[in-house]
Design a protein around this motif. Structure first.
Motif, short mmCIF file in Angstrom:
data_model
loop_
_atom_site.label_atom_id
_atom_site.label_comp_id
_atom_site.label_asym_id
_atom_site.label_seq_id
_atom_site.Cartn_x
_atom_site.Cartn_y
_atom_site.Cartn_z
N ILE A 246 6.09 0.59 -0.22
CA ILE A 246 7.41 0.38 0.37
C ILE A 246 7.37 0.99 1.76
O ILE A 246 7.02 2.17 1.90
CB ILE A 246 8.51 1.04 -0.48
N GLY A 247 7.68 0.21 2.78
CA GLY A 247 7.55 0.73 4.14
C GLY A 247 8.72 0.35 5.03
O GLY A 247 9.56 -0.48 4.68
N ARG A 275 15.15 6.15 -0.10
CA ARG A 275 16.30 5.51 -0.77
C ARG A 275 15.81 4.33 -1.62
O ARG A 275 16.22 4.14 -2.75
CB ARG A 275 17.30 5.06 0.29
N GLU A 276 14.90 3.53 -1.05
CA GLU A 276 14.37 2.37 -1.78
C GLU A 276 13.54 2.83 -2.99
O GLU A 276 13.60 2.21 -4.05
CB GLU A 276 13.56 1.50 -0.82
N ALA A 283 7.97 6.71 -7.46
CA ALA A 283 7.59 7.84 -6.63
C ALA A 283 6.24 7.54 -5.98
O ALA A 283 5.42 6.82 -6.55
CB ALA A 283 7.49 9.11 -7.47
N ALA A 284 6.02 8.11 -4.77
CA ALA A 284 4.80 7.83 -4.02
C ALA A 284 3.82 8.98 -4.14
O ALA A 284 4.21 10.14 -4.05
CB ALA A 284 5.15 7.61 -2.55
N ARG A 285 2.55 8.63 -4.34
CA ARG A 285 1.51 9.65 -4.34
C ARG A 285 1.00 9.91 -2.93
O ARG A 285 0.43 10.95 -2.65
CB ARG A 285 0.32 9.21 -5.20
N ARG A 341 2.94 4.81 -0.52
CA ARG A 341 1.90 4.07 -1.26
C ARG A 341 1.59 4.74 -2.60
O ARG A 341 2.09 5.82 -2.88
CB ARG A 341 0.61 4.02 -0.45
N ALA A 342 0.72 4.07 -3.36
CA ALA A 342 0.31 4.57 -4.69
C ALA A 342 1.56 4.91 -5.49
O ALA A 342 1.78 6.04 -5.90
CB ALA A 342 -0.62 5.77 -4.55
N LEU A 343 2.38 3.89 -5.71
CA LEU A 343 3.68 4.10 -6.34
C LEU A 343 3.55 4.13 -7.87
O LEU A 343 2.74 3.43 -8.44
CB LEU A 343 4.64 2.98 -5.93
#
Ligand code: TTP
Ligand code: MG
Length: 384
Positions: A246-247, A275-276, A283-285, A341-343
């Protein structure tokens, strides 16, 4: 003895057609077909329950549908809209457990075994999910509740539309018995024909079968099929995340070397991305900073978090340091972006070890909810 698992199968009702009826009230209560037009080659993707009374179904040639229901409403599919809706529904499901396995655009399995202590028993969770989907998305889902995936999937199909069907452990064999052997996983047309030719028409016929006698018909799958017929299925719900990243990025009107402006823009990205992430309950790693210089040379800088995060501050701080390392000033910046990334679904347990993270998460969620209600400009956190 181990407690019985709580498995849910959620399947949206007449998915594409229901979305169109929701968005166009004038189509409600009417036969609606989504797919190729009735005067062209092609098929119907799906149709509303009103249309099913005319004998129309998914994958039927549109011309046939046109003959069965000449006055129906025929609509072209809007794939983007349906995919976005699918993501919204998945986000709702992930509020109840991270153990969500999306199967197709409108269906998913959930393992709610561990969520029961928080939300009530599996049936209660199924009720809550249906209610949230209805109130937040204006759509109905059919939910099956059972002790395993196979039974839950059978259950969700038993009382469509808007169904909530439980198959209790003590009833499972009786519920399965009258169904066709074709309903078993892995039994396609060829296997079904072979089974039927030898007198195995219903799942009940297989429940009594000796796997040795089935071996010539289905080979090594014999024991597995008898297990399924008896309602035994040990497969786990396999959590998969289909969103890869998500960016957010921004191209400046004029190239800039103003570090304060760059930082403020980066913070805006962090907020938007966080928020997204919270909306999709992910959650992002790791996260990357992207910078494009005036001469279009583009660099990315990555950071990996100690714990997966959905928090704007956690996303922002390491990337702000990377930005500072870039010695902005020698070359101007054209674009700045941030990508998570790595969600994965956030781990509730990990958060428990860091109460401040959990507090921030709750505060952020409350801010998101207020913003959704009041509009994004209505509330700003300190530091915005
Ligand atoms: P399904 O869940 O099979 O069908 P449905 O949701 O329309 O109806 P039901 O109430 O019986 O569940 O499929 C989900 C969506 O996938 C459906 O709305 C349209 C699409 N689809 C196709 O495009 N082609 C097909 O052959 C099928 C079966 C579905
Ligand atoms: Mg469906």
């Amino acid at each position: 003895m181990l407690a019985v698992r709580g498995i849910l199968h959620v399947d949206m009702d007449a998915f594409f057609a229901s979305i169109e009826q929701r968005d166009h009230p004038e189509y409600r209560g009417k036969p609606v077909m989504v797919g190729a037009p009735p005067d062209r080659r092609g098929i119907i993707a799906t149709c509303s329950y009103e249309a099913r009374k005319f004998g129309i179904h998914s994958a039927m040639p549109s011309r046939t549908a046109g003959r069965l229901c000449p006055h129906g409403i025929y609509l072209p599919p809007d794939g983007k809209k349906y995919a976005a809706e699918s993501r919204e529904i998945l986000a709702i499901l992930r509020k109840f457990t991270p153990e969500v396995e999306p199967v197709s655009i409108d269906e998913a399995f959930l393992d709610v075994t561990a969520s029961r202590s928080v939300f009530g028993d599996a049936v209660e969770i199924a009720r809550k999910i249906k209610a949230r989907i209805f109130h937040e998305r204006g759509l109905t889902a059919s939910v099956g509740v059972a002790s395993n995936k196979f039974l839950a999937k059978i259950a969700s199909d038993l009382n469509k539309p808007d169904g909530l069907t439980v198959i209790a452990e003590e009833d499972k064999e009786a519920v399965l018995a009258p169904l066709s052997v074709g309903r078993l996983w892995g039994v396609g047309r060829v296997t079904r024909d072979a089974l039927e030719k030898h007198g195995y028409r219903t799942i009940g016929d297989l429940q009594k079968a000796d796997p040795q006698h089935l071996r010539p018909l289905v080979g090594s799958r014999a024991q597995h099929l008898v297990d399924l017929a008896r309602g035994k299925d040990a497969r786990p719900v396999e959590t998969a995340v289909e969103t890869k990243s998500i960016g957010s990025e921004h191209t400046f009107e004029t190239d800039t070397d103003d570090l304060l402006l760059l930082k403020r823009t980066l913070w805006g990205h962090a907020e938007k991305v966080a928020r997204e992430l919270r909306k999709q309950n992910l959650a992002a790693r790791s996260a990357t900073l992207k910078l494009r210089y005036a001469d279009f040379a583009t660099i990315t800088r990555q950071t990996t978090f100690a714990q997966p995060t959905q928090d704007e501050t956690a996303l922002y701080e390491p990337l702000e340091r990377r930005l500072a390392d870039e010695k902005i000033g020698r070359r101007k910046i054209r674009l700045i972006g941030l990508t998570a990334r790595a969600l994965e679904p956030p781990s509730i347990q990990l958060d428990l070890f860091d109460p401040s993270a959990e507090k921030r998460r709750r505060l952020a969620q409350a801010v998101d909810d207020l913003r959704a209600k009041l509009g994004s400009r209505a509330i700003r956190r300190l530091g915005d």
